[in-house]
Design a protein around this motif. Structure first.
Motif, mmCIF file in Angstrom:
data_model
loop_
_atom_site.group_PDB
_atom_site.id
_atom_site.type_symbol
_atom_site.label_atom_id
_atom_site.label_comp_id
_atom_site.label_asym_id
_atom_site.label_seq_id
_atom_site.Cartn_x
_atom_site.Cartn_y
_atom_site.Cartn_z
ATOM 1 N N VAL A 1 0.861 -1.174 0.000
ATOM 2 C CA VAL A 1 0.000 0.000 0.000
ATOM 3 C C VAL A 1 0.901 1.229 0.000
ATOM 4 C CG1 VAL A 1 -1.886 -1.184 1.205
ATOM 5 C CG2 VAL A 1 -0.098 -0.044 2.541
ATOM 6 N N SER A 2 0.311 2.405 0.051
ATOM 7 C CA SER A 2 1.140 3.600 0.114
ATOM 8 C C SER A 2 1.829 3.692 1.470
ATOM 9 C CB SER A 2 0.301 4.850 -0.118
ATOM 10 O OG SER A 2 -0.551 5.091 0.985
ATOM 11 N N TYR A 3 2.993 4.314 1.470
ATOM 12 C CA TYR A 3 3.739 4.527 2.720
ATOM 13 C C TYR A 3 2.897 5.324 3.704
ATOM 14 C CZ TYR A 3 7.559 6.058 5.788
ATOM 15 O OH TYR A 3 8.364 6.323 6.873
ATOM 16 N N GLU A 4 2.148 6.290 3.191
ATOM 17 C CA GLU A 4 1.316 7.140 4.043
ATOM 18 C C GLU A 4 0.233 6.334 4.752
ATOM 19 O OE1 GLU A 4 3.649 9.367 1.422
ATOM 20 O OE2 GLU A 4 2.159 7.823 0.868
ATOM 21 N N THR A 5 -0.314 5.327 4.075
ATOM 22 C CA THR A 5 -1.332 4.487 4.700
ATOM 23 C C THR A 5 -0.769 3.781 5.927
ATOM 24 O OG1 THR A 5 -2.536 4.124 2.637
ATOM 25 C CG2 THR A 5 -2.828 2.469 4.349
ATOM 26 N N ILE A 6 0.453 3.282 5.813
ATOM 27 C CA ILE A 6 1.074 2.588 6.945
ATOM 28 C C ILE A 6 1.323 3.554 8.096
ATOM 29 C CG2 ILE A 6 3.190 1.430 7.707
ATOM 30 C CD1 ILE A 6 3.256 0.132 4.896
#
Length: 390
Positions: free
Chosen positions: A370-375
């Protein structure tokens, strides 16, 4: 009209992974994608390499009759030549010949074709749990029984004693998936050699189906070439992960020339593809494979996500298995019932996949493709989830 009840049941029950993903999509539409932390699907977040786009643009300039026509059932000869040459460069000069490859509509087709080629109704096929849930569907569609063998509880390597105990006179094949979905384990050469000895010690021949769509996604681990360890291996591959092409459905089955059953297996694979309707992999993407067969896989973004996720969950006190490959984190649920744990996570907009459908209770799979921001943005929710069990 009386329907096929088995097919109805498969369609009505659906995949738990797909159901969670569908819920996530609906939830994102309701409250905004940035407020939902969907870790369900193994859908690559890294764009395909530029070489893929360039190949498509070049190929569609060719005469349409050439690009979009039927190909030979096993794939365009020049494409299979390039694929075989690449395999020989990587795994030894006897790894493959063009005639050993059958191009398919992705790994699902590859595994289903392989199972239909080697099994008969009433046979048993062993899977190493936790395992990709669709294996059971494909096995049962062959009229066979899916036999689950739990991996080693500590290392998640193949438990060879448990494997030996599960083999019966009806055992026809074992499916192994390395790097493993859902755990991220890479089976070691030693573990695979011990597995091979178990299979060789049986009174009848047993095939090993190596499902390898995550081969290129590793974090320092070496993924052994299984045909060099066990002779009765069939390799199934997909470019869904390595080239970020999950929606294009392109892959292959390889019957290595070293397989003692090679000569009858080649037409059996072709016959299974014909019987199942998997005739001709997508022609456009056969051309793409010829151009991109040695294109490196970009693992950097997955490695960055892996570090952020494991660091964040470690700081919160979660237990997990350090993934050596693929892009999933196998996290211990905070109660024995993984589905109950999932429901609590879901209330906080966290969407992992409970482990029961993978054949192993008490865990969840967290897909970090997923996107880094989601994590990063999911960490407060993971913290709240932990506090619910304080």
């Amino acid at each position: 009209m009386e329907l096929n009840q088995k097919m109805y049941a498969y369609g009505a029950s659906k995949s738990s992974i797909r159901e969670i993903a569908a819920y996530g999509s609906a939830r994102k539409a309701e409250i905004g994608a940035e407020n939902v932390y969907d870790f369900s699907l193994g859908n690559p977040s890294i764009p395909s390499p530029d070489a893929v786009r360039q190949s498509i643009e070049r190929t569609i300039q060719l005469p349409p009759v050439k690009v979009h026509s039927y190909t030979p059932a096993n794939g365009l000869p020049f494409v299979r030549e390039k694929l075989a040459s690449s395999l020989c460069r990587r795994f030894g000069e006897n790894a493959a010949n063009a005639g050993d490859l059958y191009l398919t509509c992705g790994a699902a087709a590859s595994i289903s074709i392989s199972l239909h080629a080697i099994t008969n109704p009433g046979d048993e096929v062993i899977v190493i749990a936790p395992y990709f849930p669709e294996y059971r569907v494909w096995i049962e569609t062959c009229g066979c029984t899916c036999v689950e063998v739990l991996a080693d509880a500590d290392t998640f390597q193949i438990d060879t004693k448990a494997l030996a105990a599960a083999i019966t006179p009806r055992t026809k094949a074992v499916i192994v998936n390395s790097p493993n979905n859902p755990v991220g384990t890479v089976y070691s050469a030693e573990n695979l050699a011990a597995t091979a000895e178990v299979l060789r010690s049986c009174d009848h021949d047993i095939a090993l189906i190596a499902d390898e769509p995550y081969r290129e996604i590793t974090y320092g681990a070496v993924v052994p070439w299984i045909p060099s360890i066990y002779e009765r291996t069939i390799v199934c591959y997909s470019y869904s992960k390595s080239l970020s092409l999950p929606g294009e459905r392109i892959g292959w089955v390889l019957v290595p020339p070293t397989n003692p059953d090679h000569d009858p297996l080649i037409p059996a694979v072709a016959g299974a593809g014909r019987a199942l309707g998997f005739v001709c992999a997508p022609a456009l993407f056969q051309y793409v494979l010829a151009d991109c067969v040695d294109e490196p896989t970009n693992v950097d973004a997955y490695a960055k996500n892996r570090e952020a996720l494991t660091k964040g969950l470690s700081e919160l006190g979660y237990t997990y298995i350090e993934p050596q490959g693929a892009f999933y984190l196998w996290v211990k649920a905070l109660e024995p019932d993984a589905n109950a744990f999932f429901e609590r996570a879901k209330s906080l907009e966290l969407l992992p996949v409970p482990s029961d459908s993978f054949g192993c209770p008490g865990w969840v799979r967290v897909g970090y493709c997923v996107s880094y921001e989601t994590i990063v943005n999911s960490m407060p929710a993971w913290k709240k989830l932990k506090e619910l069990y304080a």
